[in-house]
Design an enzyme around this catalytic site. Structure first.
Site: not given
Length: 253
Positions: A40, A107, A141
């Site tokens: 990331e 995300k 994540c």
């Protein structure tokens, strides 16, 4: 399909140094891979200085990895800070071996515990992409804690789920457990690509890993910088799904 999972210690907020570090790993690798996956926010670390490092989709980071992909003839999954109309996005780019942008994933779940949601916009949809007829579901994540996202990928019968991360050592057993769970429940391979080292607040011990559709850990690297090379076997996915047709009983409620 051979995949390179690159775990490294990014120099904090220093894009140029991190480019050189990534190049050093790639240049030392003799084995041919089809896909390189980076952690990331690949060139900055997990920074909240979002506006300072935000860039357009075709910006410097894209151009660097586009050239690398063309030179080495592999696809790349790289994390960038994408400029947005209100706030930037924490974004994953899929660049193919011809240097073209194929897909981008924003995300969906900014990490509110660290106030990421104050500096980054949330994405709004799951995204799949393809490499050599392998269907891949994308995530970043904190998304890993929300299985409903991955069920959408299971519904499409993805062959691989990817999660790129900056996941600290204090919660690393959650990382391991959730990656394994995503593999078992969705009957696909799962690649989790994390970083190592320290940023101004946290320590990271990596545990970049690769799980098969039965939840077996095939490869893992802990506390070191390394390019981990793994292989996806689509025939094995089909065997598991035929022997245990659990996905056929899935209900989206």
């Amino acid at each position: 399909m051979k995949i390179g999972l690159l775990q490294y210690n990014p120099v904090w907020e220093d894009k140029e140094s991190n480019k050189q570090k990534i190049l050093s790993f790639v240049e030392r690798t003799e084995e041919k891979i089809d896909l390189l996956i980076l952690p990331e926010m690949s060139l900055t670390g997990f920074t909240m200085n979002a506006e300072q490092f935000a860039e357009g989709i075709g910006g410097d980071t894209f151009r660097f990895f586009s050239a690398l992909a063309q030179e080495k003839l592999f696809d790349v999954f790289v994390g960038i800070i994408e400029r947005g109309k209100q706030k930037p996005f924490n974004t994953l780019l899929h660049i193919n071996s011809k240097g073209k942008l194929i897909k981008l994933y924003r995300k969906v779940h900014p990490f509110s515990y660290s106030k990421e949601n104050q500096f980054y916009n949330a994405g709004s949809k799951p995204v799949t992409t393809k490499i050599k007829k392998n269907l891949i579901g994308l995530s970043i994540c904190y998304d890993l804690r929300f299985p409903e996202l991955y069920r959408k990928y299971a519904k499409k019968r993805v062959h691989l789920i990817v999660d790129i991360a900056n996941w600290p050592d204090t919660r690393i057993e959650h990382w391991r457990t959730l990656l394994k769970a995503r593999a078992i429940e969705n009957q696909c391979y799962v690649a989790g690509v994390n970083r190592v080292g320290d940023d101004p607040k946290l320590h990271y011990n990596g545990c970049t890993s690769f799980y098969d559709p039965m939840g077996n850990l095939l490869s893992e690297v802990v506390e070191e910088e390394k390019l981990l090379i793994v292989e996806l076997n689509k025939n094995y996915i089909n065997e598991v799904r035929e022997k245990f047709p659990f996905l056929d009983d899935m209900k989206m409620i």
